[in-house]
Write an enzyme that holds these catalytic residues in place. Structure first.
Site, PDB file in Angstrom:
ATOM      1  N   HIS A  94       0.837  -1.192   0.000  1.00 11.58           N
ATOM      2  CA  HIS A  94       0.000   0.000   0.000  1.00 11.58           C
ATOM      3  C   HIS A  94       0.877   1.249   0.000  1.00 11.58           C
ATOM      4  CE1 HIS A  94      -4.022  -1.812   1.608  1.00 11.58           C
ATOM      5  NE2 HIS A  94      -3.525  -2.469   0.582  1.00 11.58           N
ATOM      6  N   PRO A 142      -4.263  -0.299  18.669  1.00 16.23           N
ATOM      7  CA  PRO A 142      -3.989  -0.719  17.291  1.00 16.23           C
ATOM      8  C   PRO A 142      -4.161   0.372  16.243  1.00 16.23           C
ATOM      9  CG  PRO A 142      -6.111  -1.568  18.022  1.00 16.23           C
ATOM     10  CD  PRO A 142      -5.465  -0.946  19.219  1.00 16.23           C
TER      11      PRO A 142
END
Length: 393
Positions: free
Chosen positions: A72, A295
């Site tokens: 990405h 996270p």
């Protein structure tokens, strides 16, 4: 049993450390309390920093990663109906991130270790019971394997067994300082058998709460919703989950959230935690045994990799020269990067989530911060630099 480095924990940190030590000619033994099938299906993080990918390639563990990993080059921020893409390579001199599940890294490292006849022993179902004399020249790990108690005498012990493992608890309470923050919300996570509705991750800040669109493969989507800490996942039907995700991801222009069968749901509490120092005698802590990040910043797995790279380098230096200089500096070296990751994870979490008691003033501050990132190349580059990962120590 006798070895140079006893590694407690057969997750990605312990397995990668074993791989690095083996390649440096240092013998070790890995003790993992669970069986292989359990270890290979634990669902965890899936965003790999550039440095993590480089390390896996350098140690020969990237064959499937290079074939199946999804590179990405950006992430998308959504807020107030707006969408802003952060160009990662453009802001960082060509760096990117890769989507490849932690589960797959574990499978790859286990396969490599077991396929090598000269590889270090990897014992599944080996529960560490105690670490004795960690501040002596010959620490001993007592463990239970195949129904009987055994001992592993080491020169060094690496605690890679997570927050609830025995290694962290072995350090005397009067020798440590802990720093902790609990957040008043959790993540409701879902796996869905549907192709992702985006090419890159979407981080959405909405008045109803945060949402994240990620993926595990071109056919499997991974999505998250901010929910209260006392949420019961049974209260969330598939239809309710998809409707809420569609609301929070809504953006001006043509874009639609693809829906499909949800195969798994989970609830993840949000917390930050650091234990200092990360060393006690000849016991060295790595990964979740020493620190936890929320996270939002995708730092947990990557921090564990940074720890074991630093530890492997220090052990190799000692093996080659007899010097303890790098081992003595292990904790301080790791903690510099740990606190930068904690800072970035806190920034991402506080900027994108809404607290239950959040005021309109704080709403405006969040939106101002996101607008700053969207309109300032400097602010965007700061986010990108941290997201792709600071240099490994």
């Amino acid at each position: 049993m006798r070895t140079t480095v006893g590694i407690i924990g057969g997750g990605p940190a312990g397995l990668l450390l074993a791989r690095l030590l083996h390649r440096a000619g240092i013998d070790c033994v890995v003790l993992e309390s669970r069986d292989r099938a359990y270890v290979e299906r634990r669902q965890r993080a899936g965003i790999l920093e550039q440095g993590t990918v480089d390390v896996l390639r350098a140690c020969g563990a990237s064959e499937r990663l290079d074939r199946e990993g999804l590179t990405h080059h950006g992430i998308e921020l959504r807020f107030e109906g707006r969408a802003h893409r952060v160009d990662l390579p453009g802001a960082t001199g060509g760096k990117s991130v890769t989507v490849y599940a932690q589960t797959e890294i574990v499978k790859d490292l286990i396969a490599l270790q077991l396929a090598d006849p000269a590889g270090p022993p990897l014992l599944f179902g080996a529960e560490a019971l105690a670490i004795e004399k960690p501040d002596s020249a010959a620490p001993v790990v007592r463990f239970r394997h195949e129904g009987r108690e055994q001992t592993l005498t080491c020169d060094f012990v690496a605690g890679c067994d997570g927050f609830h493992g025995i290694a962290r608890r072995t350090v005397p309470a009067d020798r440590i300082r802990t720093f902790e923050r609990a957040y008043p919300y959790s993540w409701l996570g879902v796996l869905a058998d549907v192709p992702p509705s985006c090419k890159e991750l979407i981080y959405a800040r909405h008045q109803r709460g945060f949402a994240l669109h990620s993926m595990r493969s071109p056919r499997v989507s991974r999505l998250y919703l901010q929910v209260p800490n006392d949420t019961d996942t049974a209260d969330w039907s598939d239809e309710r989950i998809w409707d809420e995700l569609a609301t929070r991801f809504a953006v001006d222009g043509e874009w639609a959230l693809e829906r499909g069968p949800i195969t798994a749901t989970s609830l993840t509490p949000m917390r930050s935690f650091v234990q200092e120092p990360m060393r006690h005698g000849r016991l060295f802590l790595a990964g979740d045994a020493a620190h936890i990040v929320p996270p939002t910043g995708a730092k947990g797995l990557n921090l564990a990799v940074s720890d074991v790279v630093t530890l492997a380098r220090a052990l190799a230096h000692h093996h080659q020269t007899g010097s303890t200089e790098l081992l003595d500096g292990y904790s301080a070296t790791c903690l510099r990067r740990v606190w930068q990751a904690e800072r970035f994870s806190y920034f991402m979490t506080e900027t994108l989530h809404r607290r239950p008691d959040q005021s309109p003033f704080e709403d405006r501050l969040q939106l101002a911060q996101l607008d700053r990132i969207a309109t300032s190349p400097t602010a965007s580059a700061e986010l990108a630099e941290n997201y792709v990962g600071l240099p490994l120590s």
